[in-house]
Design a protein around this motif. Sequence first.
Motif, PDB file in Angstrom:
ATOM      1  N   ALA A  63       0.696  -1.078  -0.035  1.00  0.00           N
ATOM      2  CA  ALA A  63      -0.008  -0.059   0.084  1.00  0.00           C
ATOM      3  C   ALA A  63       0.835   1.095   0.013  1.00  0.00           C
ATOM      4  O   ALA A  63       0.667   1.999  -0.786  1.00  0.00           O
ATOM      5  CB  ALA A  63      -0.968   0.048   1.145  1.00  0.00           C
ATOM      6  N   GLU A  64       1.928   1.290   0.881  1.00  0.00           N
ATOM      7  CA  GLU A  64       2.820   2.268   0.778  1.00  0.00           C
ATOM      8  C   GLU A  64       3.348   2.833  -0.469  1.00  0.00           C
ATOM      9  O   GLU A  64       3.577   3.703  -1.074  1.00  0.00           O
ATOM     10  CB  GLU A  64       3.801   2.266   1.832  1.00  0.00           C
ATOM     11  N   ALA A  65       4.101   1.521  -1.058  1.00  0.00           N
ATOM     12  CA  ALA A  65       4.480   1.693  -2.425  1.00  0.00           C
ATOM     13  C   ALA A  65       3.720   2.220  -3.514  1.00  0.00           C
ATOM     14  O   ALA A  65       4.161   2.943  -4.127  1.00  0.00           O
ATOM     15  CB  ALA A  65       5.336   0.376  -2.738  1.00  0.00           C
ATOM     16  N   GLN A  66       2.549   1.747  -3.452  1.00  0.00           N
ATOM     17  CA  GLN A  66       1.398   2.131  -4.333  1.00  0.00           C
ATOM     18  C   GLN A  66       1.328   3.831  -4.121  1.00  0.00           C
ATOM     19  O   GLN A  66       1.227   4.533  -5.170  1.00  0.00           O
ATOM     20  CB  GLN A  66       0.206   1.508  -4.189  1.00  0.00           C
ATOM     21  N   ALA A  67       1.145   4.255  -3.036  1.00  0.00           N
ATOM     22  CA  ALA A  67       0.779   5.580  -2.901  1.00  0.00           C
ATOM     23  C   ALA A  67       2.272   6.247  -3.041  1.00  0.00           C
ATOM     24  O   ALA A  67       1.982   7.484  -3.629  1.00  0.00           O
ATOM     25  CB  ALA A  67       0.726   5.633  -1.081  1.00  0.00           C
ATOM     26  N   ILE A  68       3.255   5.860  -2.851  1.00  0.00           N
ATOM     27  CA  ILE A  68       4.538   6.658  -3.120  1.00  0.00           C
ATOM     28  C   ILE A  68       4.552   6.840  -4.717  1.00  0.00           C
ATOM     29  O   ILE A  68       4.932   7.723  -5.392  1.00  0.00           O
ATOM     30  CB  ILE A  68       5.939   5.792  -2.800  1.00  0.00           C
TER      31      ILE A  68
ATOM     32  N   GLY B  60       2.303  12.147  -9.812  1.00  0.00           N
ATOM     33  CA  GLY B  60       1.280  13.303  -9.751  1.00  0.00           C
ATOM     34  C   GLY B  60      -0.101  13.168  -9.742  1.00  0.00           C
ATOM     35  O   GLY B  60      -0.811  14.093  -9.933  1.00  0.00           O
ATOM     36  N   GLU B  61      -0.477  11.794  -9.503  1.00  0.00           N
ATOM     37  CA  GLU B  61      -1.741  11.624  -9.211  1.00  0.00           C
ATOM     38  C   GLU B  61      -2.209  12.053  -7.941  1.00  0.00           C
ATOM     39  O   GLU B  61      -3.608  12.439  -7.600  1.00  0.00           O
ATOM     40  CB  GLU B  61      -2.000  10.192  -9.185  1.00  0.00           C
TER      41      GLU B  61
END
Length: 96
Positions: free
Chosen positions: A82-87, A93-94
């Motif tokens: 989840a953290e990697a996806q958020a990063i 720029g999403e």
Amino acid sequence: MATVTRKFRDDFDAWAADRIARGQFTEAEMAEFKDMLRRDLAPGPDQLREGQTIILAAGVEMPATIDDHEERYRLWADFFAAEAQAIKRIKAGEVR
């Protein structure tokens, strides 16, 4: 020592690099965290949370230990994914 999947490693590395870049961890602190994570992912009873308790919404106190090392692995894997996806989304720029 625990063996992790390539995805777990990649997600962890993305998270670790981001936290170091933000100044939330030093290189030395991240090395200590990684050592702690290796111990937490090793088979056997949960030694990291031993003696700790949580209180549920109903006011019931229960042990915080997670003695199933596969469950500990799954929880860490989900967190780092989840953290990697958020990063990635922030870098793309999403998310502002």
